[in-house]
Write a protein that holds these residues in place. Sequence first.
Motif, mmCIF file in Angstrom:
data_model
loop_
_atom_site.group_PDB
_atom_site.id
_atom_site.type_symbol
_atom_site.label_atom_id
_atom_site.label_comp_id
_atom_site.label_asym_id
_atom_site.label_seq_id
_atom_site.Cartn_x
_atom_site.Cartn_y
_atom_site.Cartn_z
ATOM 1 N N PHE A 1 25.997 -9.856 -6.782
ATOM 2 C CA PHE A 1 27.075 -9.806 -5.797
ATOM 3 C C PHE A 1 28.426 -9.431 -6.405
ATOM 4 C CE2 PHE A 1 23.881 -12.784 -4.149
ATOM 5 C CZ PHE A 1 23.531 -12.103 -3.009
ATOM 6 N N ILE A 2 28.700 -9.867 -7.623
ATOM 7 C CA ILE A 2 29.983 -9.533 -8.247
ATOM 8 C C ILE A 2 29.708 -8.871 -9.585
ATOM 9 C CG2 ILE A 2 32.144 -10.440 -9.175
ATOM 10 C CD1 ILE A 2 31.956 -12.683 -7.154
ATOM 11 N N ARG A 3 30.273 -7.667 -9.767
ATOM 12 C CA ARG A 3 30.053 -6.901 -10.993
ATOM 13 C C ARG A 3 31.317 -6.113 -11.337
ATOM 14 N NH1 ARG A 3 26.069 -1.614 -11.382
ATOM 15 N NH2 ARG A 3 26.873 -0.803 -13.370
ATOM 16 N N PHE A 4 31.664 -6.128 -12.622
ATOM 17 C CA PHE A 4 32.769 -5.322 -13.138
ATOM 18 C C PHE A 4 32.245 -4.524 -14.329
ATOM 19 C CE2 PHE A 4 34.506 -9.261 -11.429
ATOM 20 C CZ PHE A 4 35.433 -8.785 -10.504
ATOM 21 N N THR A 5 32.316 -3.205 -14.254
ATOM 22 C CA THR A 5 31.861 -2.324 -15.324
ATOM 23 C C THR A 5 32.994 -1.389 -15.706
ATOM 24 O OG1 THR A 5 29.545 -2.383 -14.624
ATOM 25 C CG2 THR A 5 30.228 -0.519 -15.985
ATOM 26 N N ARG A 6 33.247 -1.301 -17.004
ATOM 27 C CA ARG A 6 34.259 -0.372 -17.509
ATOM 28 C C ARG A 6 33.595 0.478 -18.589
ATOM 29 N NH1 ARG A 6 35.675 -1.912 -13.568
ATOM 30 N NH2 ARG A 6 37.564 -3.045 -12.959
ATOM 31 N N GLY A 7 33.639 1.806 -18.414
ATOM 32 C CA GLY A 7 32.998 2.682 -19.374
ATOM 33 C C GLY A 7 33.730 3.996 -19.525
ATOM 34 N N GLU A 8 33.283 4.789 -20.505
ATOM 35 C CA GLU A 8 33.913 6.072 -20.760
ATOM 36 C C GLU A 8 33.718 7.043 -19.604
ATOM 37 O OE1 GLU A 8 32.273 7.527 -24.372
ATOM 38 O OE2 GLU A 8 33.107 5.923 -25.626
ATOM 39 N N LYS A 9 32.547 7.034 -18.978
ATOM 40 C CA LYS A 9 32.250 7.997 -17.925
ATOM 41 C C LYS A 9 32.283 7.401 -16.522
ATOM 42 C CE LYS A 9 29.303 10.815 -20.930
ATOM 43 N NZ LYS A 9 27.962 11.435 -21.099
ATOM 44 N N GLN A 10 32.118 6.076 -16.394
ATOM 45 C CA GLN A 10 32.054 5.492 -15.072
ATOM 46 C C GLN A 10 32.535 4.052 -15.097
ATOM 47 O OE1 GLN A 10 30.975 7.129 -12.159
ATOM 48 N NE2 GLN A 10 31.791 5.325 -11.132
ATOM 49 N N SER A 11 33.350 3.693 -14.112
ATOM 50 C CA SER A 11 33.789 2.318 -13.903
ATOM 51 C C SER A 11 33.397 1.901 -12.492
ATOM 52 C CB SER A 11 35.299 2.182 -14.101
ATOM 53 O OG SER A 11 35.654 2.464 -15.437
ATOM 54 N N VAL A 12 32.944 0.641 -12.348
ATOM 55 C CA VAL A 12 32.418 0.167 -11.074
ATOM 56 C C VAL A 12 32.912 -1.241 -10.823
ATOM 57 C CG1 VAL A 12 30.321 -0.460 -9.817
ATOM 58 C CG2 VAL A 12 30.351 1.614 -11.199
ATOM 59 N N THR A 13 33.226 -1.547 -9.553
ATOM 60 C CA THR A 13 33.563 -2.903 -9.133
ATOM 61 C C THR A 13 32.818 -3.214 -7.853
ATOM 62 O OG1 THR A 13 35.780 -2.806 -10.109
ATOM 63 C CG2 THR A 13 35.401 -4.458 -8.401
ATOM 64 N N TYR A 14 32.050 -4.306 -7.866
ATOM 65 C CA TYR A 14 31.425 -4.845 -6.666
ATOM 66 C C TYR A 14 31.993 -6.236 -6.448
ATOM 67 C CZ TYR A 14 27.818 -1.252 -7.377
ATOM 68 O OH TYR A 14 27.140 -0.070 -7.563
ATOM 69 N N CYS A 15 32.664 -6.443 -5.330
ATOM 70 C CA CYS A 15 33.327 -7.741 -5.149
ATOM 71 C C CYS A 15 33.574 -8.013 -3.662
ATOM 72 C CB CYS A 15 34.638 -7.777 -5.928
ATOM 73 S SG CYS A 15 35.371 -9.416 -6.058
ATOM 74 N N PRO A 16 32.581 -8.579 -2.948
ATOM 75 C CA PRO A 16 31.195 -8.771 -3.376
ATOM 76 C C PRO A 16 30.333 -7.614 -2.873
ATOM 77 C CG PRO A 16 31.550 -9.991 -1.368
ATOM 78 C CD PRO A 16 32.856 -9.297 -1.687
ATOM 79 N N TRP A 17 29.235 -7.358 -3.590
ATOM 80 C CA TRP A 17 28.263 -6.360 -3.153
ATOM 81 C C TRP A 17 27.432 -6.929 -2.013
ATOM 82 C CZ3 TRP A 17 22.975 -6.367 -2.798
ATOM 83 C CH2 TRP A 17 22.358 -5.135 -2.610
ATOM 84 N N PRO A 18 27.068 -6.120 -0.994
ATOM 85 C CA PRO A 18 27.336 -4.688 -0.821
ATOM 86 C C PRO A 18 28.578 -4.384 -0.014
ATOM 87 C CG PRO A 18 25.781 -5.375 0.854
ATOM 88 C CD PRO A 18 26.120 -6.618 0.047
ATOM 89 N N PHE A 19 29.409 -5.379 0.274
ATOM 90 C CA PHE A 19 30.487 -5.179 1.250
ATOM 91 C C PHE A 19 31.668 -4.411 0.670
ATOM 92 C CE2 PHE A 19 28.210 -9.136 2.181
ATOM 93 C CZ PHE A 19 27.652 -8.783 3.396
ATOM 94 N N VAL A 20 32.059 -4.692 -0.561
ATOM 95 C CA VAL A 20 33.170 -3.976 -1.199
ATOM 96 C C VAL A 20 32.656 -3.340 -2.475
ATOM 97 C CG1 VAL A 20 35.471 -4.141 -2.193
ATOM 98 C CG2 VAL A 20 34.851 -5.580 -0.234
ATOM 99 N N GLN A 21 32.672 -2.005 -2.537
ATOM 100 C CA GLN A 21 32.201 -1.264 -3.704
ATOM 101 C C GLN A 21 33.205 -0.165 -4.033
ATOM 102 O OE1 GLN A 21 27.973 -0.048 -3.463
ATOM 103 N NE2 GLN A 21 27.848 -1.168 -1.539
ATOM 104 N N THR A 22 33.651 -0.139 -5.288
ATOM 105 C CA THR A 22 34.540 0.925 -5.731
ATOM 106 C C THR A 22 34.008 1.500 -7.031
ATOM 107 O OG1 THR A 22 35.991 -0.493 -7.054
ATOM 108 C CG2 THR A 22 36.516 -0.267 -4.708
ATOM 109 N N GLY A 23 34.324 2.771 -7.274
ATOM 110 C CA GLY A 23 33.894 3.420 -8.500
ATOM 111 C C GLY A 23 34.794 4.591 -8.821
ATOM 112 N N SER A 24 34.948 4.869 -10.110
ATOM 113 C CA SER A 24 35.741 6.014 -10.553
ATOM 114 C C SER A 24 35.086 6.593 -11.801
ATOM 115 C CB SER A 24 37.177 5.594 -10.865
ATOM 116 O OG SER A 24 37.217 4.613 -11.885
ATOM 117 N N GLY A 25 35.244 7.891 -11.959
ATOM 118 C CA GLY A 25 34.623 8.586 -13.084
ATOM 119 C C GLY A 25 33.688 9.660 -12.577
#
Length: 384
Positions: free
Chosen positions: A255-279
């Motif tokens: 339900f809650i995930r924070f990922t930070r990377g060189e090619k992709q960053s992701v935030t689920y807070c909470p999944w599946p209702f709020v999802q953001t991504g960049s990269g």
Amino acid sequence: MRDHSEFWGILVFLTVLCPAHGFDFGPIASRDTSPDGRVRWRAAGPFFEYQKAPDHSTFWALRPLFSSTVLPSDRRKDRECLWPIWFSKTQKDDYVWRLIYLVNWHNFEITNAAPRYSFWILPLYFQGRDAGERKYWALFPIGGTIRDFLMRDEMTFVLFPLYGRARINEVTTRTWFWPVFSRTTGHGNERHRVFPFYLYSSRRGEIVKRSILWPLWTSARYSAPESPGYGYFLFPLYGHVKLQNHESWYVVPPFIRFTRGEKQSVTYCPWPFVQTGSGIADKFYLWPLWGRKTIEGERSAFVLWPFYRQRRVSNSLTDRDHVVLFPFLRSERQTWKAPEGGKQPPPPDERAFKLWPLYTYRAKGDAASVHAPTLWPFKDFAPI
């Protein structure tokens, strides 16, 4: 009309009556030529239809009982009886038929005197001959051997789940009292399982995974030079994965995930209702109210999912647009791009539009067709 001679006689009479331009007696019988050159006979409303194309391919159907398609250029024949209860397909030397997906006969070499074949009645009986001309059979759960099934090269069992053995290439897995005890070896793989108390897996020593009281505790260590690191999960509370090129934190996964990377960053807070991504993928979802996503060559969006969805996919050859207002409207368009150099013209554009349950419109270049009414609310496919 016990032998249907009167029925066929009427069709022959009507064909002779108007051989040049066809005829149209409404739902009783008709003969015409489609925009793509197919000669079509129809009778008894939607129940009988026969088509013949300039390339000698044919189609005929007595709906909903039976249909047949013959494509001489591909050496292919398809037949369906009370679809999806029974169907068969022949293509070149390959022949298969299935009965409600539980009974299956597959002959891979119909011109061979001793062909490779398989026959099964799920989940009870299996028999066949493999590519090495070795015969096999199995009676579940008593015992036997099955080859080339469920993505396994070979499976052997005795009084399942007492003992079983499965092989994929050089990797062999043996199980006792499945799924409690198992051991896997071969091609640098080593796995041991006493489920769910302890699980160990190693792939050429580069990826080592362990689990205790699965799924409560799982861990992994990666030693491959391109992405070393580690990860662990204490389910359902917390998880952490740290690799060379990205790092992720999980709280009450998934339900809650924070990922930070060189090619992709992701935030689920909470999944599946709020999802953001960049990269690589640019994404923002407030599900199910609204969302958008963009990756290379593709854009998609939705409003009140699944009722309104749209998608556009572009590459060097085509642009494809897809819009759905479920269940009432469905629109698809495929536009071909001119090839580099311009020596050959692009294929004709294709378009499909469905307004359920009123009508369906399809066009390919200058050829178009309309079907009304249209009772299937989803995307059309051959049997429907």
